[in-house]
Design an enzyme around this catalytic site. Structure first.
Site, PDB file in Angstrom:
ATOM      1  N   ASP A  26       0.798  -1.255   0.000  1.00  0.00           N
ATOM      2  CA  ASP A  26       0.000   0.000   0.000  1.00  0.00           C
ATOM      3  C   ASP A  26       0.823   1.294   0.000  1.00  0.00           C
ATOM      4  O   ASP A  26       0.444   2.277   0.657  1.00  0.00           O
ATOM      5  CB  ASP A  26      -0.954   0.020   1.206  1.00  0.00           C
ATOM      6  N   LYS A 131      -6.631  -4.894  -3.124  1.00  0.00           N
ATOM      7  CA  LYS A 131      -7.323  -5.477  -1.966  1.00  0.00           C
ATOM      8  C   LYS A 131      -8.345  -4.487  -1.409  1.00  0.00           C
ATOM      9  O   LYS A 131      -8.049  -3.301  -1.283  1.00  0.00           O
ATOM     10  CB  LYS A 131      -6.300  -5.876  -0.896  1.00  0.00           C
ATOM     11  N   CYS A 164      -2.329  -2.237   7.867  1.00  0.00           N
ATOM     12  CA  CYS A 164      -2.251  -3.198   6.756  1.00  0.00           C
ATOM     13  C   CYS A 164      -1.030  -4.116   6.833  1.00  0.00           C
ATOM     14  O   CYS A 164      -1.095  -5.282   6.422  1.00  0.00           O
ATOM     15  CB  CYS A 164      -2.320  -2.461   5.425  1.00  0.00           C
TER      16      CYS A 164
HETATM   17  C1  C5J Z   1      -3.236   0.802   5.456  1.00  0.00           C
HETATM   18  C2  C5J Z   1      -4.953   2.088   6.538  1.00  0.00           C
HETATM   19  N1  C5J Z   1      -2.717   0.549   4.252  1.00  0.00           N
HETATM   20  N2  C5J Z   1      -4.162   2.456   7.537  1.00  0.00           N
HETATM   21  N3  C5J Z   1      -4.488   1.350   5.495  1.00  0.00           N
HETATM   22  O1  C5J Z   1      -2.618   0.577   6.476  1.00  0.00           O
HETATM   23  O2  C5J Z   1      -6.113   2.439   6.532  1.00  0.00           O
END
Ligand code: C5J
Length: 229
Positions: A26, A131, A164
């Site tokens: 991400d 995802k 995540c």
């Molecule tokens: C991730 C989030 N990628 N913190 N998303 O950690 O909402």
């Protein structure tokens, strides 16, 4: 291929580069750039940006050695049919997931904010796993890709550490993958969460995996020429 040993915590992490993937979780504009979802949640994105440079060094080394690289992106279909109303409502945001923002519709596939930052842009042939949730295994084909490629070990980078990254490491650990989390290549908006999340991974004999700095990994890979799968 001979095993590589990394100085890690709680003890040495051993892996075969031929059965290892570098997971970049991400690293999207929506999380690490001003004007994205992360900032809309009230966060300062600068702590996350500190993970970009070390991750780039690891990414370049992985590519040079032929280690499998896999990227993930959190986000949703443009029609939002994969967005649970509970996730949409969370935070009571004025501009939330699916709404137009400075980088296009927030966390929507195909929009500028959903893109991976240019410094870490996927190279041709590197799988990108989209995802809808926090975990990289939930409602994705990541496990299928890993099993088909014979991957057993994961070098984990990305954001955010306690959300995540943690969810993914827990999912991977339960599926029998051995995870090394690269401490300087993962980041949180909150220093106290970063510290606690890292401690949790390596506690109790490495209950979810191992932790090391990227320099320790790169040093361990110094003698490795190329990876044959
Ligand atoms: C991730 C989030 N990628 N913190 N998303 O950690 O909402």
């Amino acid at each position: 291929m001979a095993k590589v040993t990394v100085r890690a915590e709680p003890y040495e992490y051993e892996f075969d580069p031929a059965t290892t993937a570098l997971l970049v979780i991400d690293m999207q504009r929506d999380f690490v750039e001003p004007g994205g979802f992360g900032e809309m949640l009230g966060n300062d994105v600068s702590p996350l940006r500190r993970a970009i440079a070390p991750t780039k060094r690891v990414l370049e080394t992985a590519r040079r050695l032929g280690i499998q690289v896999i990227h993930t992106r959190e986000g949703h279909r443009p029609d939002l049919t994969d967005l649970p109303p509970t996730k949409k409502a969370r935070g009571k945001l004025k501009t939330g997931i699916g709404d137009p923002g400075p980088m296009g519709r927030v966390l929507v596939r195909g929009e500028r904010g959903h893109d991976i930052v240019p410094e870490l842009a996927p190279a041709p042939g590197e799988p990108v796993v989209d995802k809808p949730g926090k975990g990289s295994f939930y409602a994705t084909d990541l496990e299928l890709i890993l099993r088909e490629r014979g991957i057993r070990s994961l070098l984990v980078t990305g954001v955010t550490t306690e959300v995540c990254v943690h969810t993914t490491v827990r999912e991977a650990n339960d599926r029998g993958f051995e995870c090394l989390v690269l401490e300087d290549c993962v980041a949180s908006y909150f220093p106290e969460f970063q510290e606690a999340a890292i401690k949790m991974i390596k506690a109790q004999g490495g209950i979810f995996g191992w932790v090391a700095g990227s320099e320790a990994l790169l040093k361990a890979l110094e003698g490795v020429r190329t990876t044959t799968r």
